[in-house]
Design a protein around this motif. Structure first.
Motif, PDB file in Angstrom:
ATOM      1  N   SER A 242       0.827  -1.205   0.000  1.00 32.73           N
ATOM      2  CA  SER A 242       0.000   0.000   0.000  1.00 32.73           C
ATOM      3  C   SER A 242       0.863   1.258   0.000  1.00 32.73           C
ATOM      4  CB  SER A 242      -0.935  -0.006   1.206  1.00 32.73           C
ATOM      5  OG  SER A 242      -0.190  -0.115   2.414  1.00 32.73           O
ATOM      6  N   ASN A 243       1.892   1.285   0.851  1.00 38.77           N
ATOM      7  CA  ASN A 243       2.771   2.447   0.878  1.00 38.77           C
ATOM      8  C   ASN A 243       3.497   2.635  -0.449  1.00 38.77           C
ATOM      9  OD1 ASN A 243       1.979   2.757   3.491  1.00 38.77           O
ATOM     10  ND2 ASN A 243       4.046   2.802   4.361  1.00 38.77           N
ATOM     11  N   SER A 244       4.004   1.546  -1.017  1.00 43.05           N
ATOM     12  CA  SER A 244       4.706   1.642  -2.295  1.00 43.05           C
ATOM     13  C   SER A 244       3.793   2.192  -3.381  1.00 43.05           C
ATOM     14  CB  SER A 244       5.230   0.259  -2.703  1.00 43.05           C
ATOM     15  OG  SER A 244       6.108  -0.258  -1.722  1.00 43.05           O
ATOM     16  N   ALA A 245       2.531   1.744  -3.379  1.00 42.35           N
ATOM     17  CA  ALA A 245       1.579   2.227  -4.381  1.00 42.35           C
ATOM     18  C   ALA A 245       1.295   3.708  -4.190  1.00 42.35           C
ATOM     19  CB  ALA A 245       0.288   1.418  -4.297  1.00 42.35           C
ATOM     20  N   PHE A 246       1.080   4.145  -2.944  1.00 43.39           N
ATOM     21  CA  PHE A 246       0.785   5.560  -2.691  1.00 43.39           C
ATOM     22  C   PHE A 246       1.928   6.464  -3.149  1.00 43.39           C
ATOM     23  CE2 PHE A 246      -2.402   4.914   1.017  1.00 43.39           C
ATOM     24  CZ  PHE A 246      -3.306   4.381   0.114  1.00 43.39           C
ATOM     25  N   ILE A 247       3.147   6.080  -2.800  1.00 45.18           N
ATOM     26  CA  ILE A 247       4.304   6.918  -3.130  1.00 45.18           C
ATOM     27  C   ILE A 247       4.522   6.964  -4.644  1.00 45.18           C
ATOM     28  CG2 ILE A 247       6.772   7.250  -2.772  1.00 45.18           C
ATOM     29  CD1 ILE A 247       6.439   5.709  -0.105  1.00 45.18           C
ATOM     30  N   SER A 248       4.429   5.816  -5.291  1.00 44.79           N
ATOM     31  CA  SER A 248       4.657   5.764  -6.732  1.00 44.79           C
ATOM     32  C   SER A 248       3.587   6.528  -7.498  1.00 44.79           C
ATOM     33  CB  SER A 248       4.692   4.304  -7.201  1.00 44.79           C
ATOM     34  OG  SER A 248       5.752   3.599  -6.579  1.00 44.79           O
ATOM     35  N   LEU A 282       0.355  15.153   1.357  1.00 43.22           N
ATOM     36  CA  LEU A 282      -0.778  14.256   1.549  1.00 43.22           C
ATOM     37  C   LEU A 282      -0.325  12.799   1.543  1.00 43.22           C
ATOM     38  CD1 LEU A 282      -3.607  15.852  -0.622  1.00 43.22           C
ATOM     39  CD2 LEU A 282      -3.306  15.978   1.844  1.00 43.22           C
ATOM     40  N   CYS A 283       0.623  12.481   0.671  1.00 40.66           N
ATOM     41  CA  CYS A 283       1.150  11.119   0.625  1.00 40.66           C
ATOM     42  C   CYS A 283       1.831  10.763   1.948  1.00 40.66           C
ATOM     43  CB  CYS A 283       2.129  10.981  -0.536  1.00 40.66           C
ATOM     44  SG  CYS A 283       2.804   9.320  -0.757  1.00 40.66           S
ATOM     45  N   TYR A 284       2.618  11.696   2.484  1.00 41.91           N
ATOM     46  CA  TYR A 284       3.262  11.461   3.783  1.00 41.91           C
ATOM     47  C   TYR A 284       2.213  11.254   4.877  1.00 41.91           C
ATOM     48  CZ  TYR A 284       5.176  12.736   8.304  1.00 41.91           C
ATOM     49  OH  TYR A 284       5.496  12.753   9.631  1.00 41.91           O
ATOM     50  N   THR A 285       1.172  12.082   4.867  1.00 42.53           N
ATOM     51  CA  THR A 285       0.125  11.955   5.873  1.00 42.53           C
ATOM     52  C   THR A 285      -0.546  10.595   5.793  1.00 42.53           C
ATOM     53  OG1 THR A 285      -0.283  14.345   5.720  1.00 42.53           O
ATOM     54  CG2 THR A 285      -1.979  13.018   6.762  1.00 42.53           C
ATOM     55  N   ALA A 286      -0.769  10.106   4.574  1.00 51.25           N
ATOM     56  CA  ALA A 286      -1.439   8.820   4.396  1.00 51.25           C
ATOM     57  C   ALA A 286      -0.566   7.667   4.884  1.00 51.25           C
ATOM     58  CB  ALA A 286      -1.816   8.631   2.924  1.00 51.25           C
ATOM     59  N   VAL A 287       0.680   7.616   4.426  1.00 51.53           N
ATOM     60  CA  VAL A 287       1.534   6.468   4.792  1.00 51.53           C
ATOM     61  C   VAL A 287       1.905   6.505   6.271  1.00 51.53           C
ATOM     62  CG1 VAL A 287       2.439   6.236   2.441  1.00 51.53           C
ATOM     63  CG2 VAL A 287       3.650   7.691   4.085  1.00 51.53           C
ATOM     64  N   SER A 288       1.930   7.689   6.885  1.00 51.29           N
ATOM     65  CA  SER A 288       2.255   7.762   8.309  1.00 51.29           C
ATOM     66  C   SER A 288       1.100   7.293   9.191  1.00 51.29           C
ATOM     67  CB  SER A 288       2.637   9.198   8.692  1.00 51.29           C
ATOM     68  OG  SER A 288       1.539  10.075   8.528  1.00 51.29           O
ATOM     69  N   LYS A 289      -0.069   7.064   8.589  1.00 52.79           N
ATOM     70  CA  LYS A 289      -1.213   6.529   9.332  1.00 52.79           C
ATOM     71  C   LYS A 289      -1.326   5.010   9.194  1.00 52.79           C
ATOM     72  CE  LYS A 289      -2.719  10.466  10.837  1.00 52.79           C
ATOM     73  NZ  LYS A 289      -1.474  11.185  10.485  1.00 52.79           N
ATOM     74  N   ASN A 290      -0.421   4.412   8.426  1.00 51.60           N
ATOM     75  CA  ASN A 290      -0.465   2.962   8.235  1.00 51.60           C
ATOM     76  C   ASN A 290      -0.224   2.255   9.570  1.00 51.60           C
ATOM     77  OD1 ASN A 290      -0.006   0.241   7.419  1.00 51.60           O
ATOM     78  ND2 ASN A 290       0.658   0.953   5.410  1.00 51.60           N
ATOM     79  N   SER A 293       3.615  -1.634  11.493  1.00 52.88           N
ATOM     80  CA  SER A 293       4.895  -1.101  11.969  1.00 52.88           C
ATOM     81  C   SER A 293       6.058  -1.468  11.047  1.00 52.88           C
ATOM     82  CB  SER A 293       5.186  -1.614  13.385  1.00 52.88           C
ATOM     83  OG  SER A 293       5.225  -3.027  13.410  1.00 52.88           O
ATOM     84  N   ASP A 294       5.889  -2.478  10.201  1.00 53.66           N
ATOM     85  CA  ASP A 294       6.972  -2.883   9.303  1.00 53.66           C
ATOM     86  C   ASP A 294       7.264  -1.824   8.237  1.00 53.66           C
ATOM     87  OD1 ASP A 294       7.200  -5.250  10.674  1.00 53.66           O
ATOM     88  OD2 ASP A 294       5.842  -6.347   9.322  1.00 53.66           O
ATOM     89  N   CYS A 295       6.286  -1.018   7.891  1.00 50.48           N
ATOM     90  CA  CYS A 295       6.492   0.002   6.858  1.00 50.48           C
ATOM     91  C   CYS A 295       6.112   1.394   7.343  1.00 50.48           C
ATOM     92  CB  CYS A 295       5.698  -0.343   5.594  1.00 50.48           C
ATOM     93  SG  CYS A 295       3.937  -0.625   5.874  1.00 50.48           S
ATOM     94  N   ASN A 296       6.016   1.590   8.649  1.00 52.49           N
ATOM     95  CA  ASN A 296       5.690   2.897   9.196  1.00 52.49           C
ATOM     96  C   ASN A 296       6.540   3.160  10.434  1.00 52.49           C
ATOM     97  OD1 ASN A 296       4.592   5.319   9.970  1.00 52.49           O
ATOM     98  ND2 ASN A 296       2.610   4.490  10.570  1.00 52.49           N
TER      99      ASN A 296
END
Length: 440
Positions: A242-248, A282-290, A293-296
């Motif tokens: 999910s994080n990889s998709a959001f950032i890309s 916005l991307c940072y805000t989204a991934v920081s809510k994941n 813990s392995d990807c946040n």
């Protein structure tokens, strides 16, 4: 036993007195002004007061009610403590309970503010002049609303009802915020280009290059922020799909939108870069809510950086709403005064033709030209023109009130981490983080 209630009342009362005096004085001055801008400024000042109250309730009142949790309370103290801590007792530590109680303090102020602006929007839609009248009464009603929320239990009004409404409205505001950023960036770009052209005309060729260079440098600064931000997101927030998709997606769409926008007739690199920076945030805000813990790496930590940027965006929106000369035009589908120019020109032409008539004018003809009916028609036309201008200035006030209602929900989510309760490297409600991540 009454110490908790006394501390809360003193903190709240002092804040209300010191924060509202300037607002109430301002509302007393020019209460009957016909200026739509003055009404917008008063609406924004009420929101500024709401921001101050939110901080007081979150960091002043809530900790007082959470203090000495195991000591039995009776009477009003017990009712207030149960009202503010309802739903928070299930959290394992006192720190988590304080965060939960503080979040509910924010929901109290922002729910009252949201209700105030929604009702104001409805009334302003029916009667546009309402937005510029009765501001002393409006402030008193608002204070009464906020005071009433102090005695309302958390469940179910604030959590889960208001928090879910605020999340949905804040998500919609994210879309509208792009309109604000585009408008403000275009205004800056146009103003600096005009300054460059003016300098070229007055001081000769090359005199306006400094304005264009500053605009280019600022565009490069925003691009550097975006590129650095995307790089850091790739460096620290990878590890789940999910994080990889959001950032890309943020990177691809940011570059694609910039390329498409620059191919237009009215291209603006500065506007594209400003919007790209906003998308990166916005991307940072989204991934920081994941909640994984392995990807946040920010999981369970207080997001001071995100809160500061979010509050900054809040006040940027307030500045645009209250003082931007183009704010009303951007929220309007059409402006009534635009097609009025040819009509004015025709009136001027007709009057000039009447003044340029040569020869003898007979009494009957003169009387026909200056009849009472014509005078009444001219007076009526002028009156309708004044009323039309006032409608143009005030007719969009309901939309601006809705914008402030949306900003209220955005601020509530910014201040409470979209409703998450987390500390010490973990989150006490991971489902909230998962939902917030996808909504952003």
């Amino acid at each position: 036993m009454g110490q908790c209630l006394a501390c809360m009342a003193a903190s709240c009362l002092c804040s209300m007195i010191t924060s509202t005096m300037s607002c109430i004085c301002m509302s007393c001055c020019g209460n009957g002004s016909k200026s739509g801008t003055a009404a917008r400024v008063r609406s924004v000042m009420l929101f500024v007061f709401a921001v101050a109250l939110s901080f007081v309730f979150q960091y002043g009142v809530a900790p007082q009610l959470q203090r000495d949790y195991n000591i039995p309370y009776t009477g009003a103290d017990d009712y207030l403590r149960k009202s503010w801590t309802g739903g928070c007792q299930d959290y394992a530590t006192e720190d988590l309970r304080k965060i939960c109680s503080g979040n509910n303090g924010v929901y109290r102020v922002t729910s009252a503010t949201f209700l105030f602006y929604v009702v104001a929007a409805i009334i302003s839609y029916c009667k546009p002049s309402f937005n510029r009248k009765f501001w002393i009464l409006k402030f008193l009603i608002y204070l009464a609303l906020v005071t009433a929320t102090i005695f309302i239990p958390n469940d179910p009004l604030f959590t889960p009802i208001f928090i879910n409404v605020a999340r949905a409205v804040a998500a919609m505001f994210i879309i509208f915020q792009q309109v604000i950023i585009i408008d403000m960036a275009y205004n800056v770009n146009e103003s600096w280009v005009q300054n460059a052209n003016k300098a070229e005309a007055e001081d000769g060729e090359g005199a306006g290059n400094k304005w264009l260079l500053m605009l280019l440098a600022l565009s490069g600064f925003f691009f550097l922020i975006s590129a650095t931000g995307i790089g850091l997101l790739y460096g620290y927030f990878l590890g789940c799909n999910s994080n990889s998709a959001f950032i890309s997606v943020t990177l691809i769409l940011g570059l694609l939108c910039t390329a498409v926008q620059l191919t237009g007739e009215e291209s603006s690199l500065f506007t594209s870069m400003a919007l790209f920076s906003y998308a990166t945030f916005l991307c940072y805000t989204a991934v920081s809510k994941n909640p994984n813990s392995d990807c946040n790496p920010k999981l369970g930590q207080e997001d001071v950086f995100g809160s500061i940027i979010g509050i900054g965006i809040t006040f940027l929106s307030l500045a645009w709403t209250g003082w931007s000369a183009t704010a009303e035009n951007r929220v309007s589908l059409a402006r009534d005064e635009e097609p009025a120019e040819p009509e004015e020109e025709s009136k001027i032409t007709d009057s000039n033709e009447q003044r340029n008539i040569k020869g003898v004018v007979f009494k009957e003809e003169y009387g026909a030209m200056q009849s009472d009916e014509d005078v009444d028609a001219e007076t009526k036309s002028k009156t309708e023109g004044v009323e039309k201008e006032q409608r143009n200035n005030l007719g969009d006030s309901w939309k601006l009130n809705l914008i402030l209602a949306m900003v209220t929900c955005w601020f509530a989510m910014t201040l409470t981490g979209w409703g998450s309760v987390q500390i010490g490297g973990g989150t006490a409600n991971p489902d909230v983080g998962n939902v917030s991540m996808w909504m952003i």
